[in-house]
Design a protein around this motif. Structure first.
Motif, PDB file in Angstrom:
ATOM      1  N   ARG A  21       0.861  -1.191   0.000  1.00 59.80           N
ATOM      2  CA  ARG A  21       0.000   0.000   0.000  1.00 59.80           C
ATOM      3  C   ARG A  21       0.894   1.237   0.000  1.00 59.80           C
ATOM      4  NH1 ARG A  21      -2.159  -3.363   3.796  1.00 59.80           N
ATOM      5  NH2 ARG A  21      -1.277  -2.159   5.494  1.00 59.80           N
ATOM      6  N   PRO A  22       0.429   2.332  -0.589  1.00 59.89           N
ATOM      7  CA  PRO A  22       1.238   3.561  -0.592  1.00 59.89           C
ATOM      8  C   PRO A  22       1.682   3.984   0.806  1.00 59.89           C
ATOM      9  CG  PRO A  22      -0.584   3.783  -2.111  1.00 59.89           C
ATOM     10  CD  PRO A  22      -0.800   2.480  -1.360  1.00 59.89           C
ATOM     11  N   SER A  23       0.879   3.725   1.819  1.00 57.23           N
ATOM     12  CA  SER A  23       1.252   4.112   3.185  1.00 57.23           C
ATOM     13  C   SER A  23       2.421   3.277   3.721  1.00 57.23           C
ATOM     14  CB  SER A  23       0.048   3.982   4.117  1.00 57.23           C
ATOM     15  OG  SER A  23      -0.374   2.627   4.181  1.00 57.23           O
ATOM     16  N   MET A  32       5.026  -0.067  -5.233  1.00 54.68           N
ATOM     17  CA  MET A  32       6.133  -0.935  -4.819  1.00 54.68           C
ATOM     18  C   MET A  32       5.565  -2.295  -4.414  1.00 54.68           C
ATOM     19  SD  MET A  32       8.785   1.083  -5.159  1.00 54.68           S
ATOM     20  CE  MET A  32      10.176   0.480  -4.198  1.00 54.68           C
ATOM     21  N   MET A  33       6.443  -3.299  -4.401  1.00 55.65           N
ATOM     22  CA  MET A  33       6.027  -4.649  -4.021  1.00 55.65           C
ATOM     23  C   MET A  33       7.036  -5.235  -3.044  1.00 55.65           C
ATOM     24  SD  MET A  33       7.048  -6.994  -7.271  1.00 55.65           S
ATOM     25  CE  MET A  33       8.681  -6.883  -8.001  1.00 55.65           C
ATOM     26  N   LEU A  34       6.566  -6.227  -2.327  1.00 57.54           N
ATOM     27  CA  LEU A  34       7.399  -6.990  -1.409  1.00 57.54           C
ATOM     28  C   LEU A  34       7.538  -8.393  -1.976  1.00 57.54           C
ATOM     29  CD1 LEU A  34       8.807  -7.377   1.372  1.00 57.54           C
ATOM     30  CD2 LEU A  34       6.569  -8.063   2.250  1.00 57.54           C
ATOM     31  N   VAL A  35       8.772  -8.847  -2.125  1.00 55.57           N
ATOM     32  CA  VAL A  35       9.064 -10.210  -2.570  1.00 55.57           C
ATOM     33  C   VAL A  35       9.627 -10.948  -1.368  1.00 55.57           C
ATOM     34  CG1 VAL A  35      10.385 -11.646  -4.176  1.00 55.57           C
ATOM     35  CG2 VAL A  35       9.626  -9.351  -4.878  1.00 55.57           C
ATOM     36  N   LEU A  93      10.782  -3.867  -4.077  1.00 56.48           N
ATOM     37  CA  LEU A  93      11.139  -3.478  -5.438  1.00 56.48           C
ATOM     38  C   LEU A  93       9.989  -2.724  -6.078  1.00 56.48           C
ATOM     39  CD1 LEU A  93      12.543  -6.926  -6.651  1.00 56.48           C
ATOM     40  CD2 LEU A  93      13.898  -4.921  -6.062  1.00 56.48           C
ATOM     41  N   PRO A  94      10.250  -1.982  -7.149  1.00 57.65           N
ATOM     42  CA  PRO A  94       9.152  -1.348  -7.879  1.00 57.65           C
ATOM     43  C   PRO A  94       8.208  -2.424  -8.435  1.00 57.65           C
ATOM     44  CG  PRO A  94      11.264  -0.423  -8.561  1.00 57.65           C
ATOM     45  CD  PRO A  94      11.558  -1.619  -7.710  1.00 57.65           C
TER      46      PRO A  94
END
Length: 113
Positions: A21-23, A32-35, A93-94
């Motif tokens: 989430r943007p927050s 952005m993403m979490l891997v 990462l983006p």
């Protein structure tokens, strides 16, 4: 940060991608993403190197300046500290690299690769 599924994030080679989430990354101008990937402690050096190469290769991608890489041992009584202890290897990462990162994981990073 998204919660880890304890049912799946305890097996070597398990992988999970989540949009943040943007927050959760307020300084980011792009999604952005979490891997999250599960590896044993003795594999971490290899995957840190691969992650640095990935980040360097895509350094011009908007948002890559906010990329983060870290790991943490899975805290469980059946996973005591040892060279084979399982860790969650995480990267922010983006989100524009989601498909690319999944393909890279399947081709080069997967435990089966």
């Amino acid at each position: 940060m998204p919660e880890l599924s304890r049912l799946v994030m305890h097996k070597p080679g398990t992988a999970q991608w989540d949009l943040l989430r943007p927050s959760q990354v307020p300084e980011a101008a792009v999604p952005m993403m979490l891997v999250q990937l599960v590896f044993s402690a003795d594999q971490l050096a290899r995957y840190r190197g691969l992650a640095r190469e990935f980040r360097s290769h895509f350094s011009d991608t908007p948002g890559m300046d906010l990329a983060r890489i870290w790991d943490a041992r899975i805290d469980h009584r059946l996973n005591p500290p040892s060279p084979s202890a399982l860790h969650i290897f995480a990267m922010i990462l983006p989100a524009s690299l989601m498909e690319t990162s999944i393909k890279t994981y399947l081709r080069d990073w997967s435990v089966a690769a």
